[in-house]
Every structure is written in C-alpha cells, then in structure tokens.
Enzyme design. Structure first.
Site, mmCIF file in Angstrom:
data_model
loop_
_atom_site.group_PDB
_atom_site.id
_atom_site.type_symbol
_atom_site.label_atom_id
_atom_site.label_comp_id
_atom_site.label_asym_id
_atom_site.label_seq_id
_atom_site.Cartn_x
_atom_site.Cartn_y
_atom_site.Cartn_z
ATOM 1 N N ASP A 119 -8.210 -6.338 9.609
ATOM 2 C CA ASP A 119 -7.628 -5.273 8.961
ATOM 3 C C ASP A 119 -7.457 -3.973 9.807
ATOM 4 O OD1 ASP A 119 -7.621 -6.652 6.374
ATOM 5 O OD2 ASP A 119 -9.510 -6.375 6.321
ATOM 6 N N ASP A 121 0.756 -1.398 -0.154
ATOM 7 C CA ASP A 121 0.225 0.070 -0.034
ATOM 8 C C ASP A 121 0.730 1.382 0.235
ATOM 9 O OD1 ASP A 121 -2.191 -1.720 0.125
ATOM 10 O OD2 ASP A 121 -2.713 -1.157 2.368
HETATM 11 C C1 BGC Z 1 -1.212 -5.053 10.034
HETATM 12 C C2 BGC Z 1 0.023 -5.831 10.441
HETATM 13 C C3 BGC Z 1 -0.195 -7.316 10.527
HETATM 14 C C4 BGC Z 1 -0.836 -7.625 9.053
HETATM 15 C C5 BGC Z 1 -1.411 -9.180 8.885
HETATM 16 C C6 BGC Z 1 -1.703 -5.544 8.767
HETATM 17 O O1 BGC Z 1 -2.941 -4.944 8.501
HETATM 18 O O2 BGC Z 1 -0.956 -3.806 10.268
HETATM 19 O O3 BGC Z 1 0.321 -5.683 11.850
HETATM 20 O O4 BGC Z 1 0.659 -8.195 10.903
HETATM 21 O O5 BGC Z 1 -1.890 -6.846 8.655
HETATM 22 O O6 BGC Z 1 -2.568 -9.310 9.456
#
Ligand code: BGC
Length: 460
Positions: free
Chosen positions: A399, A175
């Site tokens: 998320d 992103d």
């Molecule tokens: C988070 C991370 C996480 C990843 C996988 C991301 O949106 O910010 O902390 O490890 O998702 O779940």
C-alpha cells in the site's frame, strides 16, 4: 443462501417478467428503470447488459500476479484466483517495461476462455489527495491529459469488436469522491490537496468523463468506488457521499445508466462481518454505537454497510438494479488473534473490543496492516444486493513504503505506512499499525503476502 437472498431473486424475476411485458407492448425498445420512452444510448446500453456480470462467467486470472503468488511458499493455494488489473498510469495502457499492457491482458483473457475481466481505472489528476503513498503522475489541473491520454485510449481498446463477448468490469477511481466529502472544508481532517480538487472540480469531471466514455461500450460494467464503512459510514458523510457520486455520474450530460454498481473496501481492511456484535446490540443499556471502536458509525461491518449504502444510492437517484462489489482481498482477520466469541459484557467497550474481528488499532488505518489476512475468496452473488466478493487489490502488493523511497511514479512517502508514526486526525492520532520494510505502493511485499496467507479467514 439466506432467506432474504431468495426473496431478492424472486423480486428480480418478477421485475424481469414485468420488463418483458413492457418490451412486448413497446415494440421491443428496452426501457431502463426511470427512463422515458425513446431512451438514450446509455439507457439502451444499460438495458442490454446482464444484471450480474460475474454470473456464469469464468473470471480472468492475471498471469503476472499469479506468477508472483505461485513463487511464494504456500502461494499455490491462491495463485489461480482472479485479481484486479490496475491501469495506474498512462504507460500501463501499453505496458510499462516488459509488463503486460491492456491489450495483452484482454487477449490473454480470450486465450483463457474467460467471460469477465476486472480493470481498475486509477489515474485522476491530483490523485490520492488525503494521502501521499499513491499520489500519481498527473497534477491537479491535468484533466485534459487524463481525458485524451488516459481514458480515451482505454475506451478505444475496450470498444474493439474482438472483446465484445468479454464482460469488462471497471472499478472507477478508488478513494477519490469520498475525499471530497470527508477531507475538505473546515473539517479537522481536511488537506490542502483535497480542497484544491474540490475547488477545481477535476475529480467530479474526471469520474464523470470516465463513466461516460467507458459506459458507451456496451460490454463495460462500471462500478464506482464508494470507500468503506470506516470512512463514509457516519451520518455526516453517508448521504453526502452518495450525492457527490450522483453529481459525478450526471456531470456534463452523463447518466446514471452508465453506472452498473459500486465497490466498497477496495484495498482496505474493513471486516466483512463482525460476527460477535451487531449494530442494534446494547450492553447495560448503552448502544455499541457508543463504543470507542464503533464511534457512532451506522454500520459495524462492510457487508451491512454495502447493503445500506446501496439503498442510499438508489434513493439518491441511481438505478434500482445497481449491484455492489466488496473487495475481500485482505479483510479476513483470521489467525490466532481472532476472537473466539463475543467480548465480556462489562460495558460496551469490553464487549466490542473483546469481540471485534477487525484487529486494527484504529479503523482509519489503511497501510499494510499488521495482522490482516486474506478474506473471502472471490464469490459471485454471495448476499442480497452484492454482485460479488472480489480481489481488486492483488494480495502481496504494498500500500505504500514504510520510509522515503525515490521513484519515478509520483508516489510519495506517507507516514501512515511508517510503523513508528503516531498518527493524524484521520486515524484519531493512533499508531499506524503498518508492517515495517514495505516497498512503494504496487510493488511486491513478500512479508505481507505471507501474513495474509497465515491469517486468512476463511482459512486456506
Ligand atoms: C498503487 C498502484 C498499484 C495498486 C495495486 C495502489 O496503491 O498506487 O500503483 O497498482 O495499488 O497494487
């Protein structure tokens, strides 16, 4: 396997035959595509890599994710699938609390007899500039810390000789670069944070540094994040995004030879295939591109986007042998709401609305989407130009939180994760479509995991 796919493989065989001739006539020095004789270290490392790191390699299963999945009712069905290992903060390298660190994962991969492991490099300064849910620990100016305290230690561990036979796939900075194109400047979607990151250049510098440092390790395969079709599939973002990616790859003397490919749809929900309509379809003389859902996008689904964006990247200067990954962890859209066939041909909107597999309220919605299911199981070389379907976002991990939750990871509360939110310019002011009662990003979200199982497509 499709006919086109067979053709692609044949041309690769011809390419390899030609390369062998070149090698024979140049005394064995591998010449990368577009490189000059003598080559650089990056070109030599690139030439030594296999074309597709997933081919013939047993993938690493993250035991931490696997245990959470297996503890869920029905979770056994997928608990042995490979998922991404997210290095989402400096402490993740050593292992925060009692969680596994990077060496623990690599050692465990050797134990498993795995041939390929998937890492996520995710800790840029000013991270997640157009959203709050995955803001990180580093402030916008902390590029030095990113380099010395995050990328350098990771690169040092990956270069350990004991891991030399493991193919290490890195997906680089989810992103980040597309935000510099779509969410800056005078655009209605611009955010002050993305303007800052564009102006200070630290996304471009950070990605460039990561690619150079990690790319110097011969068994590392860098895949740069390339958003998804519902983000950069429009004419005003498509070529410009490829250009920013090229700028990052070549920043500070870097080389496109450090880029093995690109990944699309990471942690997103864009349908792999819209089986009930195609970009070229018309209804009563009107193109589906005129429908509210497609809204002039050049691609209607993720597979066609990944393939066409691959072409754009090559024409922007990336190697002609790059491969694409598509994150299919949560883009299945099965279950009862999946359309049985095309929508009625009353007009383009009835046709697209009735037929679309992606059941989001708006394609700009990205947080804990209600109704989503697991997508294609991880698969090697499924289609032309695609190295693999992968599960980089571990299914069941949130998320973002649906309300404000204090935490020490720098994670904010983004109202796109709040089911009562009425939206912003990035989702056309539509409801967020997010599930309620979600924990902060990365934390286990049992209710979502259950939905993903129930709505899996293909079904489990
Ligand atoms: C988070 C991370 C996480 C990843 C996988 C991301 O949106 O910010 O902390 O490890 O998702 O779940």
């Amino acid at each position: 396997m499709s006919r086109t796919h067979t053709r692609h493989r044949r041309s690769r065989t011809l390419f390899l035959a030609a390369l062998a001739t070149v090698l024979a006539t140049t005394g064995g020095t591998a010449l990368a595509v577009g490189d000059s004789p003598g080559g650089t270290a990056a070109a030599q490392a690139a030439a030594a890599r296999v074309d597709n790191p997933y081919a013939g390699a047993k993938p690493y299963v993250n035991p931490e994710w696997s245990a959470k999945a297996a503890a869920e009712p029905g979770g056994d069905a997928i608990a042995d699938q490979p998922t991404g290992v997210w290095l989402d903060r400096i402490a993740a390298i050593e292992g925060a609390g009692d969680s596994m660190g990077l060496r623990d994962h690599l050692d465990e991969a050797l134990q498993q007899g795995a041939g390929v492991i998937q890492l996520v490099i995710y800790n840029l300064p000013g991270r997640d500039c157009a959203a709050l849910a995955s803001n990180g620990e580093l402030g916008p100016t902390e590029i030095g810390k990113y380099q010395t305290d995050y990328i350098d230690p990771i690169a040092a561990i990956l270069a350990d000789a004991k891991y030399a036979n493991l193919r290490i796939v890195t997906t680089v900075e989810i992103d980040s670069l597309p935000n510099l194109v779509t969410n800056t400047g005078g655009r209605p979607t611009a955010t002050p944070q993305c303007d800052v990151m564009k102006a200070n250049g630290n996304y471009v510098k950070g990605v460039g540094y990561a690619l150079r440092k990690l790319g110097a390790v011969p068994n590392v395969y860098n895949y740069v994040d390339a958003g998804h079709h519902g983000w950069i599939g429009w004419d005003d973002n498509f070529a410009a995004s490829a250009q920013v990616m090229h700028q990052a790859a070549t920043a500070d003397g870097g080389s496109v030879d450090n880029v093995h490919g690109f990944i699309t749809n990471t942690a997103n929900y864009s349908a792999l295939k819209e089986s009930n309509f195609k970009i070229g379809d018309t209804v009563n003389g009107r193109s589906v591109r005129e429908s509210t859902w497609v809204d002039w996008n050049r691609s209607v689904d993720e597979l066609s986007f990944a393939q066409s964006f691959r072409g754009q990247l090559v024409s922007t200067g990336f190697r002609s042998d790059i491969g694409m990954l598509i994150d299919t962890s949560r883009n299945g859209w099965g279950g009862a709401a999946r359309p049985a066939g095309p929508g009625p041909t009353t007009d383009v909107n009835t046709y697209v609305e009735g037929g679309r597999n992606d059941r989001r309220i708006h394609i700009g919605n990205w947080c804990n989407q209600s109704g989503a299911g697991l997508g294609e199981r991880p698969t090697t070389a499924p289609e032309t130009g695609i190295d693999a379907y992968v599960w980089i976002k571990p299914p069941g991990e949130s998320d973002g939180s649906s309300k404000e939750i204090p935490n020490d990871e720098g994670k904010g509360f983004d109202r796109m994760c709040d089911p009562t939110y009425e939206g912003n310019p990035r989702n056309g002011f539509n409801p967020s479509g997010a599930l309620p009662d979600a924990p902060i990003s990365g934390k286990w979200f049992s209710a979502q995991f259950q939905e993903l199982l129930n709505n899996a497509y293909p079904a489990l």
